[in-house]
Structures are given as C-alpha cells and as structure tokens.
Design a protein around this motif. Structure first.
Motif, short mmCIF file in Angstrom:
data_model
loop_
_atom_site.label_atom_id
_atom_site.label_comp_id
_atom_site.label_asym_id
_atom_site.label_seq_id
_atom_site.Cartn_x
_atom_site.Cartn_y
_atom_site.Cartn_z
N GLY A 185 18.63 99.51 85.92
CA GLY A 185 19.13 98.38 85.12
C GLY A 185 20.62 98.19 85.29
O GLY A 185 21.12 97.06 85.42
N ALA A 186 21.35 99.30 85.35
CA ALA A 186 22.82 99.23 85.45
C ALA A 186 23.27 98.77 86.82
O ALA A 186 24.42 98.37 87.01
N LEU A 187 22.36 98.85 87.83
CA LEU A 187 22.75 98.48 89.19
C LEU A 187 22.23 97.11 89.60
O LEU A 187 22.54 96.63 90.69
N VAL A 188 21.44 96.48 88.74
CA VAL A 188 20.78 95.24 89.13
C VAL A 188 21.80 94.16 89.50
O VAL A 188 21.67 93.49 90.52
N ASP A 189 22.84 94.03 88.69
CA ASP A 189 23.78 92.93 88.92
C ASP A 189 24.77 93.20 90.06
O ASP A 189 25.11 92.30 90.80
N ALA A 190 25.21 94.44 90.17
CA ALA A 190 26.22 94.75 91.19
C ALA A 190 26.18 96.23 91.52
O ALA A 190 25.89 97.06 90.66
N PRO A 191 26.46 96.59 92.80
CA PRO A 191 26.55 98.00 93.16
C PRO A 191 27.67 98.68 92.37
O PRO A 191 28.54 98.00 91.80
N ALA A 192 27.64 100.00 92.33
CA ALA A 192 28.66 100.73 91.60
C ALA A 192 28.87 102.08 92.25
O ALA A 192 27.93 102.67 92.78
N SER A 193 30.10 102.56 92.19
CA SER A 193 30.35 103.95 92.59
C SER A 193 29.73 104.85 91.54
O SER A 193 29.34 104.39 90.46
N ARG A 194 29.64 106.15 91.84
CA ARG A 194 29.07 107.07 90.85
C ARG A 194 29.88 107.04 89.55
O ARG A 194 29.32 107.07 88.46
N ASP A 195 31.19 106.97 89.68
CA ASP A 195 32.03 106.96 88.48
C ASP A 195 31.83 105.67 87.68
O ASP A 195 31.73 105.70 86.45
N GLU A 196 31.79 104.56 88.43
CA GLU A 196 31.59 103.27 87.77
C GLU A 196 30.23 103.26 87.08
O GLU A 196 30.09 102.78 85.95
N LEU A 197 29.21 103.82 87.75
CA LEU A 197 27.87 103.89 87.16
C LEU A 197 27.90 104.72 85.89
O LEU A 197 27.29 104.35 84.87
N ARG A 215 14.42 103.61 96.04
CA ARG A 215 14.70 102.61 95.02
C ARG A 215 16.18 102.27 94.99
O ARG A 215 16.56 101.17 94.61
N ILE A 216 17.03 103.22 95.34
CA ILE A 216 18.46 102.93 95.44
C ILE A 216 18.97 103.44 96.78
O ILE A 216 18.31 104.24 97.44
#
Lengths: 363, 363
Positions: free
Chosen positions: B312-324, B347-348
């Motif tokens: 869910g947190a990655l659906v809109d935009a990719p993220a670094s591990r920290d950003e995630l 899945r990712i």
C-alpha cells in the motif's frame, strides 16, 4: 619495432619520448578501433603495430595525442597494450581480446587466479548476501574477485572481497574517467586502491547500452571461472555466462527457489550444465585451490523485532501455530512470513507433531 | 500350478476354495519372507510357488490362514502376487520387488504413468507449496502421484494430486491395517478412494525404523520418475533418490537457496546429476508426456498484514528503505523480512536508484 610492440605498461607520467609516442599511437588506435575488438585484433596481427594500422585507416580527425595523454594522466590510469608482457595471458587467449586495457590500480592483479561473481542488479537479499559471502570466502583463499561494478550482485561481490581484505577487479562499460553508476565512485576508488578498475573504452566514453555485452566478455575473459548468483529469464549475466562457456571458462550458478524470478536464469544455467554452487568449497576444489574447508556461508540475517519475539516465545516449549499466536497475542497471518524466514535460516523447525520449535543447530 | 502362480488379484472376499488356499499360501509366505525381499524373490524363482517355498522353510508357527484372510477382508484390501497379471510391470522389473503387494484401492493405478514426489517431513513453506503445485500440475496431465504419506512434502504431494482431481498412491512402511502417521488416516482413505494405498508388509506390522528405507525402494520402483522436493544433508529422500537411480528411474530435484538446510540435499543431488526441476513442464517433456505448457507454479503466498501495508505504501511512488520506514511509521528492521518475501514472490523490486517499487508482473 618489435621491441615497442612488446613494451610493458604505458604510463602517461613517463616523460620518455618513445614511450609517449607509443602511448599516443595506442590511444589513437583505441579511439579508432576500440569498439571493434575483432577488427582491431586482425589489424594488429597484420600490421604488428598500432601505427601501422593507423597509417592505413587514418587517425580520427579530432584526435590530439598530447591532450589525450594529459587526460589519461589525470585519471591516474595506465595503458596495457595487447601482447605486452603485462597484458593478462588469460584475456589474450580469447578470440576478441581488448586491444588496449586502461587500468586504474595494480596491473598485476589482472593476471592472478580470479573468479568473476556477477548477477542481477535488482537482486534479492538472499542473492546479495550469497554474493558477498562467496566473494569474501574466495578472497580469503587468495582469489581475486572480478565483477562489473553494477548495483546489486556486482557491488556486493566487490564489497565482500574488500571487507575480507582481498583484491577485486571492476570492469567498466565506460571510459576510465567515468564511474557507472555514479554512486559507486567511492567503491571504484577502494577497488583501485588494492585491485584494479579496468576498461577497453576510450576516455570520456559514456556507459552506452551496446557497451555492456562487450564489457561482459572481458569480465569472463579476465577470469578463471564465472559465478552467476542471480539472473532473471533474460539477463545480462546470461550473456556473461555464454561468453564464459565460449571462452572455455567454468561456469557456476547459485541455485534458488524455482518460484523466485531472480533464480529462473541461474536454475536454467544449472539445467544446461553449469556447476551448481553449494558453497565456496566447490568452486575452490573445481579450480584446484586448496583452502581450509569453510562451513557453508551463514547468511547473517538480521532478525526483525517480530522474529525475535517468535524465538522468545518458543524458547521454553514448542508450539503449534495457533498456540504460538496465543503466546504472541497476534493473528497467525501477522507472523507467517517471519516463520518462513526463520525456517530458511534454520532457526526454527517443525517437530514430529507439526509444532514449531527452536531448531537444533548441531547438525 | 503355473496357472495358480499367474493368478490375478487375490481377493479375501472371494469364496472360491482354490483362491482362498492360494491367498493363504501367499500371506504365509509374506509373513515368513516379507521382510527379506531378495530371499523371497530367489525362493520364488526356485520353487515357482509360495507353497513350495513354505514346504522347505515351514510356515510360521502362530500363523492361522483363516484368521489372516478374515483380517485382510476387514481392511478392504486385496493381495497382488509377484508375476500375476495385475502386478505392476515397472515394479516387477527391479532387483528386489515385493513378493506380495497388499493394496487398498484401485490396483490398476499401480500400472499407470506415475511420478514419485517425496521430501523432508520438516519442510519449509516453499517446499510444501512447490510439492503441492507440482503434484497438482502433473496430476492434471494424467500422471499418478506416488509418495510415502509422511508429514511435510509427502502429504502435500498427495493433497495436490487429490485437489486437482487426480490419482495418487501412498506406499506405507507398516501393515495395510495401520496408518502412519495416524493423523493421516483421513488422507489415506481419500487416497484409497480413487488411487491406492500399498504395502508389502504383513497385517499388523508397526512402522518400524528399518522398514522405511525398504519402503522407499517401492516408491521409486512403482514410479516412472522421482522428484525430490526438499532434503536435508542426511535424509531418507536421498535413499529414495539412490534407489531410483539404481532402478534406472529419472531423478529430479527441486533447487533451493544454498543457505536453506532443507535444500542442501536437493542441491547436491543436482550437482551429482539429477535433473533440476524448473517447473512441471520439464518433468513432462522428460517423460514424453504432452500437456499444455503451464506457467511456473505461482506460490499463492498469503500476505501478512504488514506486507499488505508495505504494498500500500509503495502503490503511488517508489521509496528508499528509509523513506518507506517513514511512510509506514516503523523501523526498517521491523519489515526487512517482509521485503525479502515480497521480493521472492516478485511483488516488489528495486528500481535503478535502489528504491523499492511495486514489481511489474508483465514479464
């Protein structure tokens, strides 16, 4: 003439006139034929000197010998012409060797016993940890680790060798004055400090797409054997494996779950005859290296808080999944993935009644 | 006499006197020689009839023909003597076939094209899902799945075949009136309803340790090919693989991470020449079976609540591990294991900058 042709390392810092002239000829030849290794090799066989070949083809118009030598000097690199004493014999033996190697670091590293460790850029944690751990173990056995400086498996292989105090070689798909990807600049500098960063491409050349498969033949050509750690169905690493097989190198592949897309390519390589990697010992014994037998690489798996909770809940007595859920005060689905990881890492196991228990590590 | 010797299935419900007499002889012979298959085969070659052999050796003292036939009748099983028309030809061809097979279910299932799927009792989720999915795919292609009714891989193989509407054979290491492990009684009944439960052991025999390796030769002997899904370093499945190789059966092994103890045995089998299983298609093509090419088995991985949160947190935009970690409001270590699972399940994935993104499933 033949003395020039077998000259050793060409150093742009060498003020000797003849040496500068020869380096200038080689750099011009590289600019003209660097991207056509087979044509270059043929010309060199025919004319036996880069100047001879250039006299036929003409020097590239914008080429300025002094500017080029000065630019090379700034990178700290040296040039190693084909058939010079310093040129690595293994690479010289392939059908399309680089006419001129540009090398930052220790040229002698190119001639030592070496194993290429390459694989997917988008690798899994399993792949990265395996690459790092294999590289470290082989480096400890005195093997130089060759790779491509890419993200993912390649970078882990370089780091594994460095952390073990070993030497590693990065083969680039761009000029020696560039680093691709740029965030690996510090890594490239560390590699060059004990091992070598190498390219056949002229100064300033960007990392263009067609350069990568060409670069891959140098990775395998420089190496005694090639290990593919993770590779998707269509993957640059499979090109390296192909080059390796054609060059008569041993090809090893790391097995993985048939459900992991990152292991489709490696499992197929194994089906098609690559050695299956069970650990560093197999590679060493295949290469005739003696070393203390090591335990299989233990993936130093950082446990999540939840995984630690699970181990804590199982310390005193085994539990069914439901019982474990009660002990943790969580739904079974919440910790199902931790259970998989703990199983793969041999931290927990099922007992005869299907209950989960702390795994005996005394196997 | 030779007519008796080639008698077909011996049914304890058959009131015919000659048939009961023959069945009684066979059961007595089984009681005397059932655990010494090579001696039994030799005696049968020499005397050509169990009664002849028994006349030499003597019938076991406590043996009561009528009681034994009645007990067999209660189990619903029939007996199939070696060299009868119903005896499976593949099994008859090995050096130490069972003298008498006791069969609950459909005797004809023993003679169909079949693949054994066996492996570790303490299997991982990966192993279990792979066993189930391979069994289901092969069963859909008309292959009968043979296994050993054990916990873990064996049970998954049986269930996979049953769920796909196929047939499966369980070979037991105890008498036909017993089920081991006892919690698989319902599974054994379901297996017998369409396929068969088989043993060479006399009625009442408990599942003693030495019976298991003997049983394993029947699993491979009954099968056209053998697939080992997961096996530890020292594992009963490796005994089955050995039997299979000696019996001239194709041996397949499922690859797994070199860090997983449950894949050490299977990866070694591959190193030593077993076919590497990439999916059901390889097995079918090796066996010359035609079937619609299937996609590689997709492990239907139940996602944990945390894994769903991550997606869910990655659906809109990719993220670094920290950003995630920021997006989730959690420490990176808390969800590191979920990331591994999501990567293995495709899945990712990491993008070029090392950021995590939802994986494109359009490969």
């Amino acid at each position: 003439m033949s003395c020039e042709f077998t000259a050793d390392v060409l150093d742009p810092a060498n003020p000797d006139r003849a040496s500068r002239r020869l380096l200038g000829d080689w750099l011009a030849f590289q600019r003209a034929f660097g991207l056509k290794p087979e044509a270059a090799a043929e010309l060199l066989r025919e004319y036996r000197h880069p100047a001879g070949a250039l006299a036929v083809s003409g020097v590239p118009e914008s080429f300025d010998r002094n500017r080029e030598i000065a630019a090379l000097l700034r990178t700290g690199a040296v040039a190693v012409p084909l058939r010079s004493a310093a040129y690595p014999a293994r690479l010289a033996g392939i059908s399309d060797p680089a006419a001129l190697l540009v090398v930052r670091g220790d040229v002698r590293a190119l001639s030592e016993t070496s194993v290429a460790i390459v694989g997917a850029r988008a690798a899994t944690v399993y792949g990265k940890q395996t690459a790092r751990s294999l590289a470290a173990d082989l480096a400890r056995a005195g093997v130089v680790i060759v790779s491509g400086l890419a993200r993912g498996i390649d970078a882990e292989a370089h780091w594994g060798a460095l952390e073990a105090g070993g030497r590693t070689i990065a083969v680039q798909a761009c000029g020696i004055d560039r680093v691709y990807p740029s965030e690996h600049r510090a890594l490239a500098d560390r590699i060059a400090a004990s091992g070598a960063v190498v390219t056949e491409l002229p100064l300033g050349e960007p990392p263009l797409r067609p350069y990568f498969p060409l670069r891959n033949r140098l990775i395998s050509g420089l190496s005694t054997a090639v290990v593919i750690v993770e590779a998707r169905e269509r993957s640059g690493s499979l090109i390296t494996a192909n080059h390796a097989a054609n060059q008569g190198r041993d090809v090893f592949a790391v097995p993985g779950p048939l459900t992991a897309p990152t292991s489709v390519g490696t499992n197929r390589l194994i089906r098609d005859g690559a050695y299956v990697v069970l650990g560093p010992d197999e590679i060493c014994s295949e290469l005739g290296l003696t070393r203390e037998p090591l335990a299989r690489p233990q993936v130093a798996c950082e446990l999540s808080a939840l995984a630690v909770e699970i181990l804590g809940a199982l310390v005193d007595a085994p539990a069914s999944r439901d019982e474990l859920a009660r002990r943790l005060g969580r739904e079974p689905a919440e910790f199902a993935l931790e259970l998989v990881e703990l199983e793969f890492a041999n931290r927990i196991a099922e007992d005869r009644d299907g209950r989960l228990k702390i795994a005996s590590r005394l196997r």
